[in-house]
Design an enzyme around this catalytic site. Structure first.
Site, PDB file in Angstrom:
ATOM      1  N   ASP A  99      -1.580   6.066  -3.643  1.00 50.49           N
ATOM      2  CA  ASP A  99      -0.352   6.321  -3.289  1.00 50.49           C
ATOM      3  C   ASP A  99       0.529   6.531  -4.525  1.00 50.49           C
ATOM      4  OD1 ASP A  99      -1.081   5.947  -0.604  1.00 50.49           O
ATOM      5  OD2 ASP A  99      -0.756   3.790  -0.860  1.00 50.49           O
ATOM      6  N   GLU A 127       2.963  10.999   7.825  1.00 52.06           N
ATOM      7  CA  GLU A 127       3.498   9.895   6.626  1.00 52.06           C
ATOM      8  C   GLU A 127       3.842  10.267   5.297  1.00 52.06           C
ATOM      9  OE1 GLU A 127       0.414   6.784   6.828  1.00 52.06           O
ATOM     10  OE2 GLU A 127      -0.960   7.989   5.878  1.00 52.06           O
TER      11      GLU A 127
HETATM   12  O1  FUB Z   1      -2.060   3.041   1.176  1.00 47.07           O
HETATM   13  C1  FUB Z   1      -1.627   2.603   2.324  1.00 47.07           C
HETATM   14  C2  FUB Z   1      -1.373   3.673   3.224  1.00 47.07           C
HETATM   15  O2  FUB Z   1      -2.377   4.731   3.231  1.00 47.07           O
HETATM   16  C3  FUB Z   1       0.086   4.289   2.643  1.00 47.07           C
HETATM   17  O3  FUB Z   1       0.985   3.754   2.882  1.00 47.07           O
HETATM   18  C4  FUB Z   1      -0.287   5.742   3.272  1.00 47.07           C
HETATM   19  O4  FUB Z   1       0.729   6.697   2.788  1.00 47.07           O
HETATM   20  C5  FUB Z   1      -1.594   5.881   3.079  1.00 47.07           C
HETATM   21  O5  FUB Z   1      -1.932   6.490   1.731  1.00 47.07           O
END
Ligand code: FUB
Length: 452
Positions: free
Chosen positions: A46, A217
């Protein structure tokens, strides 16, 4: 020509490693050589890249392995954050831990849910936004920690941002100084931020006109030439791909426009990214499970160049192993992080039990591997390499742009990995795209380095 056997090489490595640990202990900084993945001594995911003080800072999540005692087996597990910086996009400095779940007053100290963060600068202060599980309610909420420097230390606020439930915070500050917070829940949400950067200045709203089907997301907003790009991972098919929508204002409305990066062919379910302009070149930072091919919750950050069409649309980014930045010829060039290779050349982990030891590339007769952007800033007398030649081999070093041979070296057959050094003819100073062609023999190469 000089050979070093694996035992001596192991001792040298141990000494170098001890030196790095001592430097890390004293300065809190560790030097890591880049290609993709960018960080090779820990899992990272991320990545939010930001330019502060003429350097690129990357704020990733820090994946670790869950155990019976830590987090939930088989799921994401994150307890802290590190920040990394680079001026040349080749050498990355790890500034160490900047925030830990146990130091956040409102967080579950055993939540292991310090997911995707962001950091922005306003009036000389650095605001680090992060999601995690609160100790007194279900779900996720988002907090802020404030520092005087991009590398921290960051002091968390007593409470999370009121009226925000969700993950993946992203903050965008427009030209007029107004800051906006974007985050994800089932949808992408947004709200204006107060001047203090720690409270909402408007009611949260759901961003309209984005895909309705498939998980959505990781919003990341940026502006270029008066267009506002809302970018996000979205599952159109099986796993997340990176997409974007364009609008005329940070609050939209947005028009879904295209795909920045296709879903990974190897099935890493998540991708998560940021886009940054550094010294007039745009870069996409994202992640993949390079160091953990069998478990996609232990990820590694990557970066590749990104460019635009004349109408402002984004050209699709094809992920590379070579990554970004120009390497000095004197650096250890991990040629298994190639720009291109012959079909029959194969990649292998150096140690399947410890993937952090990296990869090597196996070449048979007529195989080649190309590694772009190597700066011969001076004349180098020899080429050192870590090699395992099962047959006597002849290797050509070729300038891939003009297809001219720069050097030819012989590698004797041996029975294991060794550090081998061969004299070089004079090579003119220039930045080369190097092609290594195995004319005869059979050899696996871990890295090469040009020496004075
Ligand atoms: O790293 C945990 C979660 O996985 C993140 O918050 C999302 O965006 C995905 O990458």
């Amino acid at each position: 020509m000089k050979k070093t056997n694996d035992k001596t090489f192991g001792l040298e490595l141990q000494l170098k490693y001890s030196y790095v640990l001592i430097v890390t202990f004293i300065l809190g900084v560790q030097f890591i050589w880049a290609q993709n993945p960018l960080i090779r001594d820990q899992y990272t995911a991320d990545p939010t890249a930001r330019v502060f003080n003429n350097k690129v800072y990357v704020y990733p999540s820090h994946d670790i392995m869950c155990t019976e005692e830590k987090g939930r087996l088989g799921w994401f597990c994150m307890e802290d954050y590190h920040v990394f910086s680079s001026e040349d996009l080749t050498t990355w400095n790890d500034h160490g831990e900047i925030l830990n779940q146990k130091d956040v007053p409102w967080a579950d100290a055993e939540g292991y849910s310090m997911w995707a963060p962001d950091c922005v600068e306003k009036d000389g202060k650095y605001y680090f936004y992060f999601p995690t599980k609160p100790k007194d309610t279900e779900g996720f909420t988002i907090g802020v920690a404030i520092g005087d420097n991009p590398e921290g230390p960051f002091t968390p606020q007593e409470k999370p941002i009121a009226n925000v439930n969700g993950i993946d915070p992203n903050v965008f500050i427009d030209h007029d100084g107004q800051a906006y917070l974007y985050w994800s829940g089932r949808y992408i949400h947004m709200a204006k931020l107060n001047a203090n950067m720690t409270e909402l200045a408007s009611e949260p709203s759901i961003i309209a006109n984005l895909p309705e089907e498939g998980h959505l997301e990781g919003p990341f907003m940026f502006e270029r030439n008066g267009k506002y790009y809302l970018t996000y991972p979205h599952v159109e098919n099986k796993t997340e791909r990176l997409e974007y929508a364009i609008g005329d204002s940070p609050m939209g409305p947005f028009q879904v426009t295209g795909v920045i990066m296709d879903e990974s062919p190897t099935g890493c379910w998540t991708n998560h990214h940021s886009i940054v302009d550094y010294k007039d070149q745009w870069y996409l930072f994202y992640h993949h499970n390079d160091l953990s091919p069998d478990f996609d919750k232990n990820r590694s950050i990557r970066a590749d160049s990104l460019s635009f069409n004349t109408d402002g649309t984004i050209k699709k980014v094809i992920p590379t192993l070579r990554g970004i930045g120009i390497n000095k010829a004197s650096e250890k060039l991990q040629i298994d992080r190639y720009s291109a290779k012959s079909t029959a050349a194969t990649l292998h982990f150096n140690n399947l039990q410890n993937t952090f030891e990296g990869w090597n590339i196996a070449l048979k007769q007529n195989d080649w591997v190309q590694y772009n952007a190597v700066d011969f800033d001076k004349t180098y007398a020899s080429l050192a390499m870590r090699v395992n030649a099962t047959k006597k081999s002849q290797l050509q070093i070729v300038d891939a742009t003009n297809n001219t041979i720069l050097a030819e070296i012989e590698i004797p057959a041996n029975t294991g990995w060794l550090e081998y050094e061969a004299a070089l003819p004079q090579i003119a100073t220039a930045v080369y795209d190097l092609k290594l062609v195995l004319k005869t023999g059979e050899a696996s190469i871990d890295w090469i380095r040009f020496k004075d």
